[in-house]
Design a protein around this motif. Structure first.
Motif, PDB file in Angstrom:
ATOM      1  N   ARG A   5       4.642  -7.824  -8.209  1.00 42.36           N
ATOM      2  CA  ARG A   5       3.572  -8.608  -8.812  1.00 42.36           C
ATOM      3  C   ARG A   5       2.513  -9.064  -7.811  1.00 42.36           C
ATOM      4  NH1 ARG A   5       7.662 -10.706 -12.133  1.00 42.36           N
ATOM      5  NH2 ARG A   5       7.914 -12.541 -10.810  1.00 42.36           N
ATOM      6  N   LEU A   6       2.714  -8.770  -6.547  1.00 42.82           N
ATOM      7  CA  LEU A   6       1.735  -9.197  -5.535  1.00 42.82           C
ATOM      8  C   LEU A   6       0.382  -8.541  -5.768  1.00 42.82           C
ATOM      9  CD1 LEU A   6       3.796  -9.107  -2.208  1.00 42.82           C
ATOM     10  CD2 LEU A   6       3.068 -11.124  -3.509  1.00 42.82           C
ATOM     11  N   GLN A   7      -0.663  -9.260  -5.358  1.00 44.45           N
ATOM     12  CA  GLN A   7      -2.019  -8.716  -5.424  1.00 44.45           C
ATOM     13  C   GLN A   7      -2.238  -7.741  -4.256  1.00 44.45           C
ATOM     14  OE1 GLN A   7      -4.151  -9.453  -7.991  1.00 44.45           O
ATOM     15  NE2 GLN A   7      -2.432 -10.600  -8.826  1.00 44.45           N
ATOM     16  N   LEU A   8      -3.275  -6.903  -4.410  1.00 47.62           N
ATOM     17  CA  LEU A   8      -3.560  -5.845  -3.435  1.00 47.62           C
ATOM     18  C   LEU A   8      -3.647  -6.365  -1.992  1.00 47.62           C
ATOM     19  CD1 LEU A   8      -4.359  -2.899  -2.868  1.00 47.62           C
ATOM     20  CD2 LEU A   8      -6.696  -3.483  -3.508  1.00 47.62           C
ATOM     21  N   ASP A   9      -4.328  -7.499  -1.787  1.00 41.74           N
ATOM     22  CA  ASP A   9      -4.501  -7.999  -0.408  1.00 41.74           C
ATOM     23  C   ASP A   9      -3.158  -8.382   0.226  1.00 41.74           C
ATOM     24  OD1 ASP A   9      -7.053  -8.155  -1.805  1.00 41.74           O
ATOM     25  OD2 ASP A   9      -7.799  -9.152  -0.003  1.00 41.74           O
ATOM     26  N   SER A  10      -2.246  -8.894  -0.587  1.00 44.91           N
ATOM     27  CA  SER A  10      -0.924  -9.258  -0.065  1.00 44.91           C
ATOM     28  C   SER A  10      -0.106  -8.012   0.230  1.00 44.91           C
ATOM     29  CB  SER A  10      -0.174 -10.135  -1.070  1.00 44.91           C
ATOM     30  OG  SER A  10      -0.989 -11.205  -1.489  1.00 44.91           O
ATOM     31  N   ILE A  11      -0.222  -7.011  -0.650  1.00 46.92           N
ATOM     32  CA  ILE A  11       0.480  -5.746  -0.428  1.00 46.92           C
ATOM     33  C   ILE A  11      -0.016  -5.107   0.873  1.00 46.92           C
ATOM     34  CG2 ILE A  11       0.761  -3.390  -1.322  1.00 46.92           C
ATOM     35  CD1 ILE A  11       0.675  -4.669  -4.169  1.00 46.92           C
ATOM     36  N   ALA A  12      -1.335  -5.155   1.103  1.00 51.24           N
ATOM     37  CA  ALA A  12      -1.908  -4.540   2.311  1.00 51.24           C
ATOM     38  C   ALA A  12      -1.302  -5.153   3.577  1.00 51.24           C
ATOM     39  CB  ALA A  12      -3.427  -4.713   2.318  1.00 51.24           C
ATOM     40  N   VAL A  13      -1.006  -6.438   3.535  1.00 56.44           N
ATOM     41  CA  VAL A  13      -0.458  -7.115   4.717  1.00 56.44           C
ATOM     42  C   VAL A  13       1.049  -6.865   4.863  1.00 56.44           C
ATOM     43  CG1 VAL A  13      -0.054  -9.372   5.810  1.00 56.44           C
ATOM     44  CG2 VAL A  13      -2.237  -8.902   4.668  1.00 56.44           C
ATOM     45  N   HIS A  14       1.774  -6.773   3.746  1.00 58.64           N
ATOM     46  CA  HIS A  14       3.243  -6.795   3.820  1.00 58.64           C
ATOM     47  C   HIS A  14       3.952  -5.474   3.526  1.00 58.64           C
ATOM     48  CE1 HIS A  14       3.726 -11.057   4.642  1.00 58.64           C
ATOM     49  NE2 HIS A  14       2.703 -11.257   3.836  1.00 58.64           N
ATOM     50  N   ALA A  15       3.295  -4.541   2.851  1.00 57.84           N
ATOM     51  CA  ALA A  15       4.018  -3.351   2.399  1.00 57.84           C
ATOM     52  C   ALA A  15       4.472  -2.487   3.578  1.00 57.84           C
ATOM     53  CB  ALA A  15       3.145  -2.527   1.459  1.00 57.84           C
ATOM     54  N   GLY A  16       5.602  -1.839   3.398  1.00 59.83           N
ATOM     55  CA  GLY A  16       6.141  -0.941   4.417  1.00 59.83           C
ATOM     56  C   GLY A  16       6.797  -1.668   5.580  1.00 59.83           C
ATOM     57  N   SER A  78       5.155   4.478   2.952  1.00 61.81           N
ATOM     58  CA  SER A  78       5.590   3.627   1.832  1.00 61.81           C
ATOM     59  C   SER A  78       4.551   2.545   1.548  1.00 61.81           C
ATOM     60  CB  SER A  78       6.994   3.072   2.074  1.00 61.81           C
ATOM     61  OG  SER A  78       6.956   1.943   2.894  1.00 61.81           O
ATOM     62  N   ALA A  79       3.853   2.072   2.592  1.00 64.78           N
ATOM     63  CA  ALA A  79       2.798   1.072   2.372  1.00 64.78           C
ATOM     64  C   ALA A  79       1.630   1.676   1.596  1.00 64.78           C
ATOM     65  CB  ALA A  79       2.317   0.532   3.719  1.00 64.78           C
ATOM     66  N   LEU A  80       1.222   2.877   1.990  1.00 64.64           N
ATOM     67  CA  LEU A  80       0.081   3.517   1.326  1.00 64.64           C
ATOM     68  C   LEU A  80       0.421   3.836  -0.135  1.00 64.64           C
ATOM     69  CD1 LEU A  80      -1.642   6.426   0.746  1.00 64.64           C
ATOM     70  CD2 LEU A  80      -2.800   4.446   1.709  1.00 64.64           C
ATOM     71  N   ALA A  81       1.682   4.252  -0.376  1.00 61.81           N
ATOM     72  CA  ALA A  81       2.110   4.536  -1.753  1.00 61.81           C
ATOM     73  C   ALA A  81       1.983   3.273  -2.618  1.00 61.81           C
ATOM     74  CB  ALA A  81       3.551   5.052  -1.760  1.00 61.81           C
ATOM     75  N   ARG A  82       2.409   2.140  -2.070  1.00 62.22           N
ATOM     76  CA  ARG A  82       2.266   0.875  -2.826  1.00 62.22           C
ATOM     77  C   ARG A  82       0.805   0.623  -3.187  1.00 62.22           C
ATOM     78  NH1 ARG A  82       5.719  -3.469  -2.699  1.00 62.22           N
ATOM     79  NH2 ARG A  82       4.321  -4.281  -4.272  1.00 62.22           N
ATOM     80  N   MET A  83      -0.073   0.846  -2.206  1.00 66.66           N
ATOM     81  CA  MET A  83      -1.492   0.546  -2.428  1.00 66.66           C
ATOM     82  C   MET A  83      -2.134   1.516  -3.410  1.00 66.66           C
ATOM     83  SD  MET A  83      -2.565  -0.595   1.415  1.00 66.66           S
ATOM     84  CE  MET A  83      -4.151  -1.280   0.974  1.00 66.66           C
ATOM     85  N   GLU A  84      -1.584   2.738  -3.519  1.00 65.97           N
ATOM     86  CA  GLU A  84      -2.140   3.735  -4.441  1.00 65.97           C
ATOM     87  C   GLU A  84      -1.376   3.817  -5.763  1.00 65.97           C
ATOM     88  OE1 GLU A  84      -4.834   5.087  -4.764  1.00 65.97           O
ATOM     89  OE2 GLU A  84      -5.730   5.667  -2.856  1.00 65.97           O
ATOM     90  N   HIS A  85      -0.410   2.918  -5.992  1.00 69.88           N
ATOM     91  CA  HIS A  85       0.343   2.888  -7.252  1.00 69.88           C
ATOM     92  C   HIS A  85       1.149   4.160  -7.487  1.00 69.88           C
ATOM     93  CE1 HIS A  85      -3.081   0.042  -8.801  1.00 69.88           C
ATOM     94  NE2 HIS A  85      -2.475  -0.417  -7.725  1.00 69.88           N
ATOM     95  N   PRO A 193      -8.057   2.938  -1.379  1.00 71.62           N
ATOM     96  CA  PRO A 193      -7.275   2.297  -2.453  1.00 71.62           C
ATOM     97  C   PRO A 193      -7.787   0.901  -2.804  1.00 71.62           C
ATOM     98  CG  PRO A 193      -5.943   2.566  -0.442  1.00 71.62           C
ATOM     99  CD  PRO A 193      -7.235   3.261  -0.198  1.00 71.62           C
ATOM    100  N   ILE A 194      -8.680   0.363  -2.004  1.00 72.92           N
ATOM    101  CA  ILE A 194      -9.228  -0.966  -2.304  1.00 72.92           C
ATOM    102  C   ILE A 194     -10.168  -0.896  -3.511  1.00 72.92           C
ATOM    103  CG2 ILE A 194     -10.484  -2.960  -1.349  1.00 72.92           C
ATOM    104  CD1 ILE A 194      -7.730  -2.072   0.038  1.00 72.92           C
ATOM    105  N   LEU A 195     -10.896   0.208  -3.643  1.00 76.49           N
ATOM    106  CA  LEU A 195     -11.924   0.287  -4.688  1.00 76.49           C
ATOM    107  C   LEU A 195     -11.551   1.204  -5.851  1.00 76.49           C
ATOM    108  CD1 LEU A 195     -15.121   0.474  -2.429  1.00 76.49           C
ATOM    109  CD2 LEU A 195     -13.977  -1.545  -3.359  1.00 76.49           C
ATOM    110  N   LEU A 258      -3.955  -1.222   7.903  1.00 75.37           N
ATOM    111  CA  LEU A 258      -3.956  -1.444   6.447  1.00 75.37           C
ATOM    112  C   LEU A 258      -4.121  -2.925   6.119  1.00 75.37           C
ATOM    113  CD1 LEU A 258      -1.190   0.830   4.852  1.00 75.37           C
ATOM    114  CD2 LEU A 258      -3.670   1.189   4.905  1.00 75.37           C
ATOM    115  N   ALA A 259      -3.586  -3.804   6.984  1.00 77.44           N
ATOM    116  CA  ALA A 259      -3.646  -5.242   6.712  1.00 77.44           C
ATOM    117  C   ALA A 259      -5.085  -5.735   6.586  1.00 77.44           C
ATOM    118  CB  ALA A 259      -2.908  -6.004   7.811  1.00 77.44           C
TER     119      ALA A 259
END
Ligand SMILES: *Cc1c(COP(=O)(O)O)cnc(C)c1O
Length: 403
Positions: A5-16, A78-85, A193-195, A258-259
């Motif tokens: 449920r995290l927002q994109l900016d939080s995922i960018a900092v924490h994913a992977g 794995s971080a990039l996959a999260r950001m690209e759904h 993936p931001i836009l 990515l962060a």
């Protein structure tokens, strides 16, 4: 796995980074091993077999060899996959290595050798398809022409939106609906993936030249494809066989970057919006190519994007001669190919990035492409203004034709 449920900016900092606490570290570990100690022949052999087939290492067998698997690369993926759904992502030594793997994997899976390519595309992609080195046959078309270009032996559809260098927008959902089940690969390099998240509109694979915005600092050459697990396995298999794995140092830099990707992209975009608006009033510029600047008749900005990005192309009234002068007179912009970094770049696509494209599809001689960075926008406009003003377009002179 961090909360979905995290927002994109939080995922960018924490994913992977899920395994870091368990490893007892806070920063991303950089594993440069080219080979890995084997527990025993059986477990090592099983791991090797799993990875050569496109799978992930067998837990007891380890990574075996650095061309097959690297944990630093896997964390970035794995971080990039999260950001690209998407379920997975596969990272390569360059954007072109990624495109090559997508073509080899889809043609091998289907036994088909035909590709539909929506123009315009990055010059290197256009050239890869036309060159014949991969033994495929490409039909080039517009977004509206995809249905007509499909054949029973079509293995893959490739498109870019916004496209390089015209910033044309393509309706991803419309192409995916016309695709009749053929996988659609969307080059998402310009949007990031931001836009834009192309899988939300029916794309099956999302490609990035990670060299550009994902890296963002002009010091990594890399590519990555976000997709489902099945396609990821096929891509990893090609990557293992052909040797196109991303170097772990590149993956480390990309993951670290990515962060800040969300804030970089939004700040560069804010600069670009000001520069694009100013350029559209400049007497030396006959047209500004920037998403939304001439309206959004298809409603694509609203429907499939979260912003207009930081790439701008301009048509110069003075044509090639003025392009030559502009690119060699700027001081704050660097005259160089590539894009997406924190510093602003300017280049002439017809002469450089799109040089290998067939003449009928090559960008016009008076088109110049700008990648807007994080400098102060007033400084960027002042630099362009002095470089555009220093010499008025040839057309404004008495009119002796250029030899
Ligand atoms: C640069 C670029 C590529 C190729 O990526 P490399 O990392 O240079 O191999 C592909 N697509 C787009 C849109 C690009 O700008």
């Amino acid at each position: 796995m961090i909360s979905s449920r995290l927002q994109l900016d939080s995922i960018a900092v924490h994913a992977g980074r899920e395994d870091l606490a368990q490893l007892g570290v806070h920063a991303l570990p950089l594993d440069l091993s080219s080979t890995n100690p084997l527990p025993d022949i059986e477990a090592g052999g099983l791991s090797y077999e799993a990875m050569a087939g496109g799978g992930t290492p067998y837990a007891e067998g380890g990574a075996v060899y650095g061309r097959l698997w690297n944990p630093t690369v896997a964390r970035f993926e794995s971080a990039l996959a999260r950001m690209e759904h998407t379920e997975a992502a596969v990272a390569f030594s360059s954007g072109m290595a990624a495109t090559t793997a997508a073509i080899l994997a889809t043609t091998r899976e289907t036994g088909h050798r035909h590709i539909v390519a929506v123009r315009p595309l990055y010059g290197g992609t256009d050239h890869l398809l036309a060159s014949g080195v991969l033994g495929v046959e490409a039909t080039y078309c517009t977004a509206e022409g995809v249905a007509a270009a499909l054949r029973p032996d079509t293995a893959l559809i490739i498109l870019e939106t916004p496209a390089n260098p015209t910033l044309d927008l393509v309706d991803i959902r419309a192409v995916a609906e016309a695709a009749r089940g053929v996988p659609v690969l969307v080059d998402n390099t310009f949007a990031t993936p931001i836009l834009q998240n192309p899988v939300d509109f029916g794309a099956s694979m999302v490609l990035h030249s990670a060299t550009k915005y994902l890296g963002g600092h002009g010091d990594v050459i890399a590519g990555v494809i976000a997709c489902d697990q099945k396609q990821a396995a096929a891509l990893r298999r090609v990557r293992a066989i052909t040797g196109a794995l991303l170097h772990p140092l590149g993956a480390y830099l990309l993951h670290r970057g990515l962060a800040t990707l969300p804030i970089r992209v939004r700040a560069q975009q804010a600069n670009a919006q000001r520069v694009a608006a100013w350029l559209s009033t400049h007497p030396s510029v006959s047209r500004v190519h920037y998403p939304g600047i001439a309206g959004d008749p298809q409603g694509l900005l609203d429907r499939q994007m979260r912003g207009t990005g930081a790439m701008i192309s301009i048509d110069l009234r003075g044509g090639l001669e003025q392009a030559r002068h502009l690119t060699s007179t700027v001081r704050l912009f660097t005259h160089a190919v590539s894009l997406g970094g924190v510093d602003s770049l300017i280049q002439h696509p017809a002469a450089l990035t799109h040089r290998p494209v067939a003449p009928e599809a090559r960008p016009p001689a008076g088109l110049v492409r700008l990648s807007i960075g994080l400098e102060d926008h007033e400084d960027l406009m002042a630099d362009l203004d002095q470089a555009l003003a220093a010499r008025r377009p040839a057309a404004a002179h008495a009119g002796a034709p250029h030899p």
